[in-house]
Every structure is written in C-alpha cells, then in structure tokens.
Write a protein that holds these residues in place. Structure first.
Motif, PDB file in Angstrom:
ATOM      1  N   MET A  87       7.197  -4.718   3.630  1.00  0.00           N
ATOM      2  CA  MET A  87       6.844  -4.006   2.407  1.00  0.00           C
ATOM      3  C   MET A  87       6.775  -5.011   1.147  1.00  0.00           C
ATOM      4  SD  MET A  87       7.502  -2.584  -0.643  1.00  0.00           S
ATOM      5  CE  MET A  87       9.475  -2.250  -0.852  1.00  0.00           C
ATOM      6  N   THR A  88       5.636  -5.109   0.520  1.00  0.00           N
ATOM      7  CA  THR A  88       5.375  -6.082  -0.653  1.00  0.00           C
ATOM      8  C   THR A  88       5.490  -5.387  -1.905  1.00  0.00           C
ATOM      9  OG1 THR A  88       2.946  -5.897  -0.331  1.00  0.00           O
ATOM     10  CG2 THR A  88       4.254  -7.661   0.716  1.00  0.00           C
ATOM     11  N   GLU A  89       5.013  -3.954  -1.868  1.00  0.00           N
ATOM     12  CA  GLU A  89       5.090  -3.229  -2.922  1.00  0.00           C
ATOM     13  C   GLU A  89       4.972  -1.725  -2.959  1.00  0.00           C
ATOM     14  OE1 GLU A  89       2.249  -4.553  -6.452  1.00  0.00           O
ATOM     15  OE2 GLU A  89       1.319  -3.071  -5.821  1.00  0.00           O
ATOM     16  N   ILE A  90       5.491  -0.994  -3.925  1.00  0.00           N
ATOM     17  CA  ILE A  90       5.597   0.255  -4.030  1.00  0.00           C
ATOM     18  C   ILE A  90       5.107   0.879  -5.466  1.00  0.00           C
ATOM     19  CG2 ILE A  90       6.655   2.625  -3.583  1.00  0.00           C
ATOM     20  CD1 ILE A  90       8.750   1.355  -1.716  1.00  0.00           C
ATOM     21  N   MET A  91       4.104   1.574  -5.391  1.00  0.00           N
ATOM     22  CA  MET A  91       3.361   1.998  -6.815  1.00  0.00           C
ATOM     23  C   MET A  91       3.388   3.460  -6.881  1.00  0.00           C
ATOM     24  SD  MET A  91      -0.178   0.704  -8.231  1.00  0.00           S
ATOM     25  CE  MET A  91      -1.037   0.839  -6.868  1.00  0.00           C
ATOM     26  N   TRP A  92       3.642   4.108  -7.839  1.00  0.00           N
ATOM     27  CA  TRP A  92       3.370   5.275  -8.132  1.00  0.00           C
ATOM     28  C   TRP A  92       2.240   5.602  -9.286  1.00  0.00           C
ATOM     29  CZ3 TRP A  92       4.754  10.299  -6.161  1.00  0.00           C
ATOM     30  CH2 TRP A  92       5.896  10.172  -5.499  1.00  0.00           C
ATOM     31  N   MET A  93       1.272   6.473  -9.006  1.00  0.00           N
ATOM     32  CA  MET A  93       0.160   6.626  -9.691  1.00  0.00           C
ATOM     33  C   MET A  93      -0.106   8.406 -10.082  1.00  0.00           C
ATOM     34  SD  MET A  93      -2.530   4.213  -8.542  1.00  0.00           S
ATOM     35  CE  MET A  93      -3.770   4.102  -9.849  1.00  0.00           C
ATOM     36  N   HIS A  94      -0.375   8.267 -11.142  1.00  0.00           N
ATOM     37  CA  HIS A  94      -0.996   9.911 -11.683  1.00  0.00           C
ATOM     38  C   HIS A  94      -2.339   9.889 -11.902  1.00  0.00           C
ATOM     39  CE1 HIS A  94      -0.390  13.551 -14.712  1.00  0.00           C
ATOM     40  NE2 HIS A  94      -0.632  14.026 -13.384  1.00  0.00           N
ATOM     41  N   GLY A  95      -3.172  10.284 -11.237  1.00  0.00           N
ATOM     42  CA  GLY A  95      -4.590  10.232 -11.288  1.00  0.00           C
ATOM     43  C   GLY A  95      -4.902   8.676 -11.098  1.00  0.00           C
ATOM     44  N   SER A  96      -5.649   8.032 -12.144  1.00  0.00           N
ATOM     45  CA  SER A  96      -6.093   6.661 -12.129  1.00  0.00           C
ATOM     46  C   SER A  96      -4.929   5.977 -12.949  1.00  0.00           C
ATOM     47  CB  SER A  96      -7.367   6.688 -12.818  1.00  0.00           C
ATOM     48  OG  SER A  96      -7.129   6.789 -14.212  1.00  0.00           O
ATOM     49  N   VAL A 132       2.444   2.482  -0.722  1.00  0.00           N
ATOM     50  CA  VAL A 132       3.159   1.393  -0.325  1.00  0.00           C
ATOM     51  C   VAL A 132       2.294   0.535   0.332  1.00  0.00           C
ATOM     52  CG1 VAL A 132       5.100   0.776   1.245  1.00  0.00           C
ATOM     53  CG2 VAL A 132       5.229   2.992   0.251  1.00  0.00           C
ATOM     54  N   THR A 133       2.420  -0.816  -0.184  1.00  0.00           N
ATOM     55  CA  THR A 133       1.662  -2.099   0.286  1.00  0.00           C
ATOM     56  C   THR A 133       2.299  -2.700   1.240  1.00  0.00           C
ATOM     57  OG1 THR A 133       0.225  -2.044  -1.692  1.00  0.00           O
ATOM     58  CG2 THR A 133       0.105  -4.012  -0.160  1.00  0.00           C
ATOM     59  N   THR A 134       1.847  -2.932   2.369  1.00  0.00           N
ATOM     60  CA  THR A 134       2.608  -3.812   3.380  1.00  0.00           C
ATOM     61  C   THR A 134       1.735  -5.157   3.676  1.00  0.00           C
ATOM     62  OG1 THR A 134       1.779  -2.734   5.441  1.00  0.00           O
ATOM     63  CG2 THR A 134       3.735  -1.815   4.369  1.00  0.00           C
ATOM     64  N   PHE A 135       2.760  -6.054   4.165  1.00  0.00           N
ATOM     65  CA  PHE A 135       1.901  -7.502   4.703  1.00  0.00           C
ATOM     66  C   PHE A 135       2.314  -7.348   6.241  1.00  0.00           C
ATOM     67  CE2 PHE A 135       1.953 -11.782   6.212  1.00  0.00           C
ATOM     68  CZ  PHE A 135       0.687 -12.276   5.848  1.00  0.00           C
ATOM     69  N   PRO A 136       1.489  -7.578   7.228  1.00  0.00           N
ATOM     70  CA  PRO A 136       0.001  -7.717   6.907  1.00  0.00           C
ATOM     71  C   PRO A 136      -0.844  -6.235   7.076  1.00  0.00           C
ATOM     72  CG  PRO A 136       0.522  -8.270   9.128  1.00  0.00           C
ATOM     73  CD  PRO A 136       1.841  -7.855   8.679  1.00  0.00           C
ATOM     74  N   GLY A 137      -0.215  -5.243   6.779  1.00  0.00           N
ATOM     75  CA  GLY A 137      -0.737  -4.007   7.379  1.00  0.00           C
ATOM     76  C   GLY A 137      -1.617  -3.440   6.244  1.00  0.00           C
ATOM     77  N   GLY A 138      -1.276  -3.629   5.002  1.00  0.00           N
ATOM     78  CA  GLY A 138      -2.204  -3.076   4.061  1.00  0.00           C
ATOM     79  C   GLY A 138      -1.493  -1.896   3.309  1.00  0.00           C
ATOM     80  N   PRO A 139      -2.168  -0.897   2.550  1.00  0.00           N
ATOM     81  CA  PRO A 139      -1.653   0.333   1.917  1.00  0.00           C
ATOM     82  C   PRO A 139      -1.580   1.515   2.881  1.00  0.00           C
ATOM     83  CG  PRO A 139      -3.787   0.018   1.257  1.00  0.00           C
ATOM     84  CD  PRO A 139      -3.553  -1.231   1.959  1.00  0.00           C
TER      85      PRO A 139
END
Length: 344
Positions: free
Chosen positions: A49-58, A107-114
């Motif tokens: 796992m390289t990054e976890i991001m929370w988004m509300h709309g854009s 969740v963005t993973t390497f090398p799997g992607g989001p």
C-alpha cells in the motif's frame, strides 16, 4: 493461448487479493461527530500500500502515505484515526449539512494500482428537545385509557416550568414542578407520575365526548413551548343478537321472517343478510344518549312452505369482529292461535 490463460488467472488472483471495506451507509447528525471506517485487506505478500485517500465528490479530504505522512484539507474538522497499511478511518466533526453525499476511500497499491469503495452519508438534524406522544389511541366507553407524553431534553440548561394537557380549547390537566397539579375533573382525569420528563394523562371512565385531538404542551425556560398531538377514537363494543320470526304464515303478503340487532355499539355496526331466497331488508338505527348506536335489520320475504327450515345468516360487521349468526326459518301453513308473538 496457454500464456493468455495464465495471465488472466494471475489477474483474477490479484484482484481477489486486495479488497477495500467500508460501511455502505452512515448517518451524520448536524453538530456532532461521525466515523467513516475504511479497511484494506491484502493477501498478496508482493503488494504494498502506497497511499490511502478519502474524497467527497471531487474534493480530497484526507490522505495517508506511509512515507510522506498525513495531509488533511481541514484539520479542525477532518481526522484520520490511527492510519496504517491496513486502514484509515475518517472522522468528521462537527457534521454540517454540506457533508451529505458519497465518500470514496481509495487505496493505491504498488504494483497493483488503485482499489476503491464508496460510503453514502445522510445528514440529519437531532432535535435537542422533543415531545413524544402516541399518534392514535382508542378509548372504549366506560373503560380507562392512558395518553403518554414524554419530554426529551438534551440541553442541561433548559428547565420544564409546566406540562399541560388540552382537549380542544379545554385544559384538562396541568403539572408544575413548583405549583403542583391542577385537574379540571379529578374524578375522571389523572396525571401519572408527572415529572420534568413527562406527564401521562389517564381518563376513566371514557365517554363519547372524549373523542378528538389532545395536545400535550411542554413549556420550558428559556426554550419556549414544545407540543405533541394525540388523536383519540372512542368506540363501544356492541351486543349482537338475532332471531327468527316463529309466527310466519305462508301467504301472498310480505312478512319479516328474521331480525338482527346490534345494540349499544360505536361506531354503528353494518348488518347484511345471506339467504338463497330473494327478499327485502328493512334497517333502522337509534342514536343512544351515551353516544352509542343500536342498529336493527329485518329480512322480509313473501313466505311459502318451501322456505320452512331454510337457513338465513345475519352478518354483523363492526370495529371488532365479523359476527355471523345462522337462523332456521319457520313458515306455518296456517295460523296457530297458540303461537308466540313475532320475534318473541
């Protein structure tokens, strides 16, 4: 071809190896705190796992990177609770009406992607003060009925100064923590354990004039007045009976062969008949002084000897039951001087 199937199998195993789990729907209360969980399941030892991001709309609200740390759009309202390789729960406080909508945990993973999952949040307003009553109650004439009224108060600075029950424009009962209890008719009305949190009204015995709307009004300082409305329907259980006319003589004149009676009911009963021989029905209704009704129905035919012994059924429909009363008709070929009068 063999290589293609191998690659497809590898892709499927990779897709199944990572999963983002969230709560599908959450409810946020304006002014309070809400939690949006997000967990990441990874069974592939080669995936990171390289990054976890929370988004509300854009709009990006919060980002966690094991290398770069945490970024928050508004640290006063948004927090990530103990973020790690396996989770990043978003906490929002205080909730506002603009927070309603869809939230994506990516969740963005390497090398799997989001990999993503979506949570939908509904925003509601919690009333700090609320009067709770039963919307509809049924009172039976001559018996007892209770009308509950409870007051929910989330504000410790608010004090109840008076609770009042009204029927139309008539004040029935009042409770004051300081002045005590007032009852317009202490023989019929009582307040059950009145307190700062409520005052249940008891009415006994119920009369037909008690039907209608009742308002429980809670007066507070300094919050003002809060109300709840209960609608009461008043009913009475009828006494049902039916009898066949034992003095019917065959002839060419129409006669009442059976009578059905539903006495002292409220609302008035509905009476119908079932018989294979066609005839006419005569109905009458009496309005009793206590608010009840007595309904009488007679079934009339032009009797012949063929009707003797036939079954006729009186069907009484009221608020409680569907009462069916079968009767056997009696038709004499000639007058019996010793027969009882019609209907007993």
């Amino acid at each position: 071809m063999h290589l293609l199937f191998l690659l497809l199998g590898l892709l499927c195993s990779v897709l199944q190896a990572q999963e983002v789990s969230v709560t599908n729907k959450v409810t946020g209360i304006i002014g309070e705190e809400v939690i949006l969980p997000c967990t990441f399941t990874n069974t592939d030892p080669y995936m990171r796992m390289t990054e976890i991001m929370w988004m509300h709309g854009s709009i990006t609200l919060a980002v966690y990177s094991p290398v770069l740390g945490i970024h928050l759009r508004d640290p006063l309202r948004f927090q990530l609770v103990e973020p790690s390789q396996s989770s990043a729960t978003l906490k929002i406080s205080p909730v506002t009406y603009t927070d309603e909508g869809e939230y994506v945990c990516e969740v963005t993973t390497f090398p799997g992607g989001p990999v993503k999952a979506t949570t939908t949040m509904v925003v509601k307003v919690l009333q700090a003060q609320e009067v709770s009553v039963t919307n509809k109650v049924t009172g039976i004439i001559g018996e007892e009925v209770t009308l509950p009224c409870t007051f929910t108060n989330m504000d410790p600075s608010l004090r109840v100064t008076q609770i009042m029950w009204m029927h139309g424009s008539i004040t029935l009962a009042v409770y004051s923590p300081v002045l005590g209890i007032y009852l317009s008719d202490a023989m019929r009305f009582q307040l059950v354990e009145p307190s700062q949190s409520g005052a249940t009204l008891k009415i006994s015995p119920v009369t037909y004039t008690d039907e209608g709307e009742y308002v429980c009004e809670v007066i507070t300082f300094p919050g003002g007045t809060f109300k709840g409305t209960t609608t009461m329907m008043v009913i009475a259980i009828p006494q049902n009976s039916a009898e066949a006319n034992s003095s019917v003589v065959a002839g060419d004149q129409e006669q009442a062969v059976a009578r059905c009676k539903s006495a002292n009911g409220r609302p008035p009963s509905r009476i119908t008949w079932h018989l294979s021989i066609p005839g006419n029905v005569s109905n009458s209704m009496i309005n009793n002084s206590n608010g009840t009704y007595t309904v009488v129905s007679q079934y009339l035919i032009t009797p012949t000897w063929l009707a003797d012994g036939m079954t006729i059924t009186c069907i009484i429909n009221d608020e409680f039951t569907n009462d069916s009363i079968p009767l056997n008709l009696s038709v004499q070929l000639w007058m019996d001087l010793h027969s009882p009068p019609p209907f007993g």
